[in-house]
Design a protein around this motif. Structure first.
Motif, short mmCIF file in Angstrom:
data_model
loop_
_atom_site.label_atom_id
_atom_site.label_comp_id
_atom_site.label_asym_id
_atom_site.label_seq_id
_atom_site.Cartn_x
_atom_site.Cartn_y
_atom_site.Cartn_z
N ARG A 1 0.84 -1.21 0.00
CA ARG A 1 0.00 0.00 0.00
C ARG A 1 0.87 1.25 0.00
O ARG A 1 0.56 2.24 -0.68
N LEU A 2 1.96 1.21 0.78
CA LEU A 2 2.89 2.34 0.79
C LEU A 2 3.51 2.52 -0.59
O LEU A 2 3.65 3.65 -1.07
N PHE A 3 3.87 1.42 -1.22
CA PHE A 3 4.45 1.46 -2.56
C PHE A 3 3.53 2.19 -3.54
O PHE A 3 3.95 3.08 -4.28
N LEU B 1 11.95 1.20 -11.48
CA LEU B 1 11.90 0.85 -10.07
C LEU B 1 13.19 1.17 -9.32
O LEU B 1 13.15 1.56 -8.15
N VAL B 2 14.33 0.99 -9.98
CA VAL B 2 15.62 1.19 -9.31
C VAL B 2 16.55 1.96 -10.22
O VAL B 2 17.07 1.41 -11.20
N LEU C 1 10.72 -3.00 -0.51
CA LEU C 1 9.63 -2.42 -1.29
C LEU C 1 9.63 -0.91 -1.20
O LEU C 1 9.30 -0.22 -2.17
N SER C 2 10.02 -0.38 -0.04
CA SER C 2 10.08 1.08 0.11
C SER C 2 11.13 1.67 -0.82
O SER C 2 10.91 2.71 -1.44
N MET C 3 12.27 1.00 -0.93
CA MET C 3 13.33 1.49 -1.81
C MET C 3 12.93 1.35 -3.27
O MET C 3 13.23 2.22 -4.10
N LEU C 4 12.24 0.27 -3.62
CA LEU C 4 11.77 0.09 -4.99
C LEU C 4 10.75 1.16 -5.36
O LEU C 4 10.64 1.56 -6.52
N LEU D 1 15.43 -6.44 -8.62
CA LEU D 1 15.96 -6.87 -7.32
C LEU D 1 17.47 -7.08 -7.39
O LEU D 1 18.19 -6.76 -6.44
N PHE D 2 17.95 -7.59 -8.52
CA PHE D 2 19.39 -7.71 -8.70
C PHE D 2 20.05 -6.33 -8.74
O PHE D 2 21.09 -6.12 -8.11
#
Length: 264
Positions: free
Chosen positions: A10-12, A83-84, A110-113, A162-163
């Motif tokens: 939800r934060l994402f 995303l990153v 997930l917060s960082m993404l 993710l990598f």
């Protein structure tokens, strides 16, 4: 940590929403960014077209088959950098911009993404989708082949960012910087826009295991073109799931055990 995932999702979504609201405040600028980010897809189309106009192309790969692979690589790259963004991620780690998220009861990965990417890469994503659709219209793959492609491509789209996140955090922990990773990832994207088999056995292993972008590009494209068996598709899917877990847990471990608050 798993019980925090629904809340973090939800934060994402909220961070994404307000990121777009903020970005769209300057709409002409946004249009220019999105158009600029789509240039890589246009260049991929141009390069493949030129290759097949001046030569017989890559042995064993038709024009539209290579176009599908190139489009898949651009789509993977667009989603990963949406995303990153390694530069933004390293900057947030260095300045403490990520601290407010990882110190709250949310999933830090997930917060960082959610906040470390580059939203303008949506142009690259859209371009990749259009180019892939164009190639598929001319290839007419079977329904089973499309299903196999979708299964391992979606998993690959989880592996790739993710990598990138894990690798960026690792480089930050070691060097306190991540500026060179943008250049590195761009060159890797270019490499996997072509069949990884051309790099030999060593190159295939590198782009499958050490730099697993081939899992989101070459193998899904091979499934779409019925170049690999369904047993191989299942094996690729299982390996992708293992890598998702490994890079996710690896990122968590680095954040919890080696990240020092910005300026620390």
């Amino acid at each position: 940590m798993s019980h925090l995932i629904p809340r973090s999702i939800r934060l994402f979504m909220k961070i994404q929403k307000y990121g777009w609201v903020s970005m769209l405040a300057y709409r002409l600028q946004v249009i220019m960014w999105i158009v600029t980010s789509s240039f890589s897809t246009i260049m991929s189309y141009a390069v493949v077209t030129v290759i097949y106009n001046v030569s017989s192309g890559i042995p064993g790969w038709s024009y539209f088959q290579l176009l599908a692979l190139s489009a898949t690589a651009n789509l993977m790259y667009g989603v990963s950098f949406y995303l990153v963004n390694p530069y933004n991620t390293a900057k947030s780690l260095r300045t403490g911009g990520i601290d407010v998220y990882i110190t709250k009861p949310y999933n830090p990965v997930l917060s960082m993404l959610a906040r470390s990417g580059n939203l303008s890469n949506i142009g690259n994503v859209a371009g990749g989708v259009i180019l892939l659709a164009y190639a598929m219209m001319n290839l007419s793959p079977s329904t089973a082949a499309v299903a196999a492609f979708a299964a391992i491509f979606i998993l690959g789209l989880a592996v790739a960012p993710l990598f990138v996140l894990f690798f960026t955090i690792l480089m930050y922990v070691i060097f306190k910087s991540g500026n060179f990773i943008n250049w590195f990832m761009t060159n890797v994207r270019t490499a996997v826009s072509y069949p990884i088999g051309v790099y030999g056995i060593i190159g295939t292993l590198i782009f499958t295991v050490l730099l697993p972008f081939g899992l989101a590009t070459f193998y899904p494209s091979s499934a779409l073109l019925a170049r690999i068996s369904y047993i191989s598709v299942l094996a690729v899917a299982a390996f992708e799931v293992a890598l998702i877990v490994m890079f996710y847990k690896g990122s968590l471990w680095l954040i919890k055990n080696h990240y020092q608050s910005g300026g620390g």
